[in-house]
Design an enzyme around this catalytic site. Structure first.
Site, PDB file in Angstrom:
ATOM      1  N   ASN A  37      46.391  56.952  59.942  1.00 61.29           N
ATOM      2  CA  ASN A  37      45.534  57.847  59.145  1.00 61.29           C
ATOM      3  C   ASN A  37      46.295  59.148  58.940  1.00 61.29           C
ATOM      4  OD1 ASN A  37      43.557  56.663  61.698  1.00 61.29           O
ATOM      5  ND2 ASN A  37      43.377  55.820  59.633  1.00 61.29           N
ATOM      6  N   ASN A  51      47.281  48.895  57.948  1.00 58.89           N
ATOM      7  CA  ASN A  51      47.086  49.416  59.300  1.00 58.89           C
ATOM      8  C   ASN A  51      46.023  50.505  59.242  1.00 58.89           C
ATOM      9  OD1 ASN A  51      47.269  50.617  61.814  1.00 58.89           O
ATOM     10  ND2 ASN A  51      49.452  50.157  61.991  1.00 58.89           N
ATOM     11  N   ASP A  52      44.802  50.113  59.522  1.00 59.31           N
ATOM     12  CA  ASP A  52      43.665  51.029  59.431  1.00 59.31           C
ATOM     13  C   ASP A  52      43.812  52.246  60.321  1.00 59.31           C
ATOM     14  OD1 ASP A  52      41.747  50.006  57.625  1.00 59.31           O
ATOM     15  OD2 ASP A  52      41.272  48.398  59.020  1.00 59.31           O
ATOM     16  N   CYS A  53      44.727  52.166  61.255  1.00 59.20           N
ATOM     17  CA  CYS A  53      44.858  53.237  62.237  1.00 59.20           C
ATOM     18  C   CYS A  53      45.987  54.201  61.918  1.00 59.20           C
ATOM     19  CB  CYS A  53      45.065  52.630  63.617  1.00 59.20           C
ATOM     20  SG  CYS A  53      43.623  51.716  64.121  1.00 59.20           S
TER      21      CYS A  53
END
Ligand code: BGC
Ligand code: NOJ
Length: 821
Positions: free
Chosen positions: A490, A486-488
């Site tokens: 963070n 999940n690149d989001c």
């Protein structure tokens, strides 16, 4: 409402009206030369790399949406009426219109004023050019005197620079026009040794190469002055915006048909033979001239189109199924593998949503794309694995992206996505299961492309595993780094400045934020690699991998279980993410899928509870949402996920790629009804009847469908280049239909909806063909209990590899488990 229909016999989707909700795209090219094309001929063309070798311009985010393309204008020279046979860019009324998106070709046909025109676009196999074949027919009972104007707008090669560096670019455009061929040669005078060309099979009445002369002052593509007045200006571009436009005149008797061929190509010259005569600035055309001559012949076009068709016949013959469900058959037999080819070739670089200038090949993305593609051309998958491994860093980490032209890691993004290396392990094991090739592990591959650092691929994989073990957090779970799948998410970003990249900014020292997703992925990857080690006779390595996996499972059970589902993460402040104790973001889909896929909680009821929670809290009629409840405000400690309005993208959208993980998990627990029910919810063909809601192409998966909290619940976005393609094909073919290559055989383990009487499949695997018939007893919620291979009863459900060239008949019967005593 539908905007077309599937023509399964031709393997085409037929768009029957030009004004689809969004441009509906297709791709041309399967090897090195690619194009993207919409149902109204919008799109662009590039050689290998959408950013660094772009041939033509396309205006992303334009209005109308879809400008920059492969356009033609037809003009009736008796009354000056003109139109575009692909509707755009003139958008005038057409008496008939049809676009057929086929496998690596598109044809668009239309009628206007008694003139029928059909454009066929494709890239011949092995060539670096596009063929456009125009077939015009005069359906009037009088002679038709027509003009045809072609049009492309050249890109000055580097698409990012092309769309930003205007102080330079408005001065460097250069062309040559020789024997009716338009050559685009910007920067050829200096460090480029490549050029583009645009040729036409008919003698020219004129040409244009300067955009603003062709269009006329203050005009757009819908009303070019050259077309309106019926005569080109013979303009020669010096700077500004070079285009290619041929003008030809056709006089057709009633019922007469004429074929005209255009080719748009890319060519390179050796550095020491760029110019002819030497010492001039004129392109040496000795190499390209025969190519142009060859491809302008209509017979050659016909032959190449046939060859393209045959090659797809071969590519799709890896798996053919006949099931009780037409949407399944259509996706498995045609469109899903086709989409896998596109994702394999292009990763996430160039689509209607991806401009081709930001992202090259994603390390994580390309590794996963291999899962769906590997059966088609194992040798290409092998090469991709080696290319990916060569961008790996000595630490075992990986550049998140690399450019396809240079094959070098992309410094702008860098590394630190801590899930990345583990995907490579899964890709290699998928490749080995498909091909049986153990030798790949001995291939010497450098780290970070530096010569001298070569090590066997097996060592690279070892470092992938070590990379996780070297980065464990306070709970013994893997540190997330910049993000995981999940690149989001963070968790170290803490960004308060607008414009900061969530993916590359780390404002906190890492060392605390942990990912349950990576933990489960690690368990899965370790099991896979242990299988590979065992196959190679390396029992010690296998045991140490299994032991590391066991330890991780203990950490997950101790610190990753929330009571009814698996947690998502621990944030940088030590808080839980994805827990009932959170006000928002209580449950995430990814860890439920990945944990069960890794076998965690299967024997003690946790897996069943997690999947029940998914059903209760995340499943909708449009698919399974990524998180619930979505984040209603910005969470500094979570990052980009909370920047999206609720229901979109990672913030509670139906992230299609994750849906197959849940389907696979359901099959692991033996629930074929649930697995197939989920499968149908995201199946694009099954969603075709709601095209007004779905809006994207009904023949390919999209990355995301807006979730329940969004204003446009059910609306798909980011179609084509998405991991959804590989994972859906994996889920349906290997887990629901259950035809699953393993290291030592072909596993036949269907988990079907109880109403199915069975299905048949033909699987080409390691050179042999397996003709599989599956029967299911009415209402059985069963697994394979009887397996007959070439007439012989076999224990278990594994079919051993047969010699290449042979055909094996497999009959499997699914029965309910006998009642336990
Ligand atoms: C998107 C992600 C994507 C990431 C990296 C984000 O804005 O939401 O889906 O993976 O960018 O490009
Ligand atoms: C799209 C990216 O391409 C993929 O790598 C990522 O896993 C998903 N978005 C989820 O963020």
């Amino acid at each position: 409402m539908q905007y077309g229909y599937f023509d399964d016999d031709q393997r085409e989707y037929v768009v029957t009206q030009p004004d689809t909700p969004l441009p509906w795209m297709n791709y041309l090219g399967t090897e090195d030369h690619f194009g993207m094309i919409s149902n109204t001929a919008g799109g662009c063309s590039f050689y290998r790399d959408a950013r660094l070798r772009r041939l033509t311009r396309y205006r992303h985010n334009g209005a109308p949406f879809d400008l920059g393309g492969r356009y033609l204008y037809l003009r009736d020279d008796t009354d000056g009426d003109y139109w575009s046979p692909s509707w755009q860019p003139t958008r005038g009324p057409l008496d008939a219109y049809e676009c057929r998106h086929g496998l690596s070709y598109t044809s668009i046909s239309s009628e206007h004023g008694g003139v029928r025109a059909e454009m066929l676009y494709f890239v011949p196999l092995g060539e670096t050019l596009e063929v456009w074949r125009l077939r015009v027919r005069n359906d009037r009972d009088t002679r038709a005197d027509l003009s045809v104007f072609s049009l492309v707008e050249f890109c000055l090669w580097d698409a990012l620079d092309d769309s930003t560096n205007f102080q330079r670019n408005f001065s460097v455009g250069e062309v040559e026009i020789v024997d009716g061929v338009i050559y685009h040669k910007s920067e050829y005078r200096e460090r480029r040794n490549h050029f583009a060309y645009f040729a036409c099979s008919e003698p020219l009445a004129g040409f244009d190469t300067q955009r603003d002369v062709f269009l006329g002052p203050n005009r757009g593509w819908d009303s070019p002055l050259a077309v309106e007045r019926g005569c080109s200006f013979d303009s020669v571009a010096h700077g500004w915006a070079p285009i290619g436009s041929h003008h030809i005149r056709l006089s057709l008797a009633p019922s007469e048909t004429r074929d005209v061929v255009f080719i748009l190509g890319y060519s390179e010259n050796p550095t020491d033979a760029k110019f002819d005569p030497p010492g001039t600035q004129t392109i040496n055309k000795a190499r390209v001239r025969p190519v142009i001559e060859r491809w302008l012949a209509t017979e050659e076009v016909e032959r190449a189109f046939g060859a393209l068709h045959d090659s797809w016949e071969e590519l799709l013959s890896v798996l053919r199924v006949e099931t009780p469900d037409p949407d399944t058959d259509r996706m498995v037999n045609i469109w899903n593998p086709y989409q896998c080819m596109a994702t394999f070739n292009l990763s996430r670089s160039m689509s209607f949503y991806e401009s081709g200038i930001g992202r090259g090949m994603g390390f994580r993305d390309s590794s996963q794309d291999i899962l769906g593609f590997v059966g088609m051309v194992p040798a290409r998958a092998r090469q991709r694995i080696l290319d990916l491994a060569a961008t790996q860093l000595p630490s075992g980490g990986a550049y998140h992206q690399y450019q396809p032209l240079t094959k070098r890691g992309n410094d702008a993004i860098g590394s630190g996505f801590n899930d990345d290396p583990l995907w490579l392990v899964l890709a290699v094991s998928a490749y080995m299961k498909e091909s049986g090739d153990t030798g790949v592990l001995d291939e010497l591959v450098p780290y970070d492309n530096s010569s001298g650092s070569e090590a066997p691929l097996s060592e690279h994989l070892h470092r992938c595993i070590r990379y996780t073990l070297d980065r464990l957090g306070p709970h013994g779970l893997p540190l997330i780094g910049r993000a995981d799948w999940n690149d989001c998410l963070n968790l170290n970003c803490f960004s308060e400045s607008s414009g900061e990249s969530f993916q590359t900014t780390e404002n906190r020292e890492g060392g605390v934020a942990e990912s349950l997703f990576i933990a489960a992925q690690f368990v899965l990857a370790s099991h896979e690699l242990a299988g590979v080690a065992r196959l190679r006779g390396d029992g010690d390595e296998a045991s140490s991998l299994e032991a590391a996996a066991c330890k991780m499972v203990v950490a997950i059970e101790e610190h990753g279980w929330d009571g009814e589902w698996f947690l998502r993460a621990y944030d940088s402040l030590g808080g839980v993410v994805g827990s009932h104790s959170n006000a928002e973001g209580q449950i995430f889909a990814e860890p439920q899928g990945m944990c069960v896929m890794a076998g965690i909680g299967v024997s003690d009821g946790k897996a069943a509870a997690a999947l029940a929670s998914v059903r209760d809290r995340l499943a909708t009629e449009h698919g399974i949402m990524l998180v619930q409840p979505p984040f209603s405000r910005y969470h500094l400690e979570l990052g980009e996920i909370s920047t999206y309005p609720p229901g979109y993208k990672e913030n509670g959208g139906v992230f299609c790629q994750v849906n197959p993980w849940i389907m696979i998990a359901e099959t692991i627990l033996g629930d074929g009804e649930a697995a197939f029910d989920y499968y149908k919810r995201t199946n694009p063909s099954a969603r075709a009847p709601i095209s007004d809601v779905h809006r994207c192409e009904p023949y390919v998966y999209a990355q995301m469908i807006a979730g329940r909290d969004a204003a446009s619940f059910g609306e798909a976005k980011n179609s084509w280049l998405t991991g959804s393609a590989s994972w859906h094909l994996t889920a349906i073919s290997q887990w629901i239909l259950g035809v699953r290559p393993e290291l030592d055989g072909l596993r036949i383990d269907p988990v079907l909806p109880p109403t199915w009487p069975g299905f048949t499949a033909r699987r080409r695997w390691r050179g042999a063909t397996y003709e599989i018939v599956v029967h299911q007893e009415q209402g059985a919620k069963g697994r394979v209990r009887r397996l007959v291979v070439d007439g012989m009863s076999v224990e278990g459900n594994l079919v051993r590899p047969a010699p290449a060239g042979s055909t094996v008949k497999v009959e499997a019967t699914l029965e309910s488990a006998p009642p336990s005593r």
